[in-house]
Design an enzyme around this catalytic site. Structure first.
Site, PDB file in Angstrom:
ATOM      1  N   CYS A 112       0.857  -1.180   0.000  1.00  0.00           N
ATOM      2  CA  CYS A 112       0.000   0.000   0.000  1.00  0.00           C
ATOM      3  C   CYS A 112       0.899   1.239   0.000  1.00  0.00           C
ATOM      4  O   CYS A 112       1.470   1.612   1.024  1.00  0.00           O
ATOM      5  CB  CYS A 112      -0.903  -0.013   1.234  1.00  0.00           C
ATOM      6  SG  CYS A 112      -2.013   1.404   1.305  1.00  0.00           S
ATOM      7  N   LEU A 113       1.053   1.821  -1.161  1.00  0.00           N
ATOM      8  CA  LEU A 113       1.859   3.031  -1.325  1.00  0.00           C
ATOM      9  C   LEU A 113       1.102   3.922  -2.300  1.00  0.00           C
ATOM     10  O   LEU A 113       0.821   3.517  -3.428  1.00  0.00           O
ATOM     11  CB  LEU A 113       3.245   2.655  -1.878  1.00  0.00           C
ATOM     12  CG  LEU A 113       4.291   3.751  -1.988  1.00  0.00           C
ATOM     13  CD1 LEU A 113       4.604   4.373  -0.630  1.00  0.00           C
ATOM     14  CD2 LEU A 113       5.558   3.195  -2.625  1.00  0.00           C
TER      15      LEU A 113
END
Length: 184
Positions: A112-113
């Protein structure tokens, strides 16, 4: 459907002919851009890049991050990158190949970026993505988690979070119901 097979057969025939004759395959715009990005890489000192499929497959590579500060110091984390042909108009697909206890990386390795999702723009490059991944190890973000349990522990009890991270890095340990083989 038959026409689709004929097109695929023709493409395969062309590929085989170019290999036999030693001709060079024309690179896509995405491959050209990726080549430039890789040649201009300025990696953080804790990162290295490798090409397990050889230098002829630039679209698939690995980045290893060994954080030298923060919760994850002493760990060794491998990320696989798959860069789509339409790069940079689409972000690379990244997976963490090392099982990790992290609020922004789930146990299946999904990352999750924000710059890999809604904030991706064609002006961003591989160097930016690698720095973003590196930043996840110095500043894990419990506000946008994939691993909600790790995020809750980081938010509510940072000392327990530190202990869980150490167990996961050192290996042969259980954290809750998840077994971590180690990554150092």
């Amino acid at each position: 459907m038959i026409r689709l097979f004929k097109v695929k057969e023709k493409q395969k025939e062309i590929e085989e002919n170019t290999k036999e004759k030693g001709l060079v395959k024309k690179q896509s715009a995405g491959e050209l851009r990726l080549h430039r990005d890789i040649s201009e890489l300025n990696l953080p000192k804790a990162c290295e890049i490798s090409f397990p499929n050889g230098k002829n497959d630039l679209m698939n590579f690995e980045v290893t991050i060994e954080p030298d500060e923060g919760y994850y110091i002493g760990g060794r984390f491998v990320f696989s990158f798959h860069v789509p042909i339409i790069y940079p108009h689409e972000a690379p697909k990244i997976k963490c190949e090392t099982k990790i206890y992290h609020p922004n990386i789930d146990l299946e390795g999904n990352v999750c970026l924000n710059i890999l999702r809604e904030d991706w723009k064609p002006v961003l490059n591989i160097n930016t993505v690698i720095y973003g991944l590196s930043h996840l190890f110095t500043q894990p973000n419990y506000e946008d988690p994939l691993n909600h349990e790790a995020a809750d522990v980081l938010r509510d009890d940072p000392e327990l979070f530190q202990s869980n991270v150490r167990k996961a890095i050192d290996g042969r340990q259980w954290v809750g119901t998840d077994y971590f083989p180690g990554c150092n």
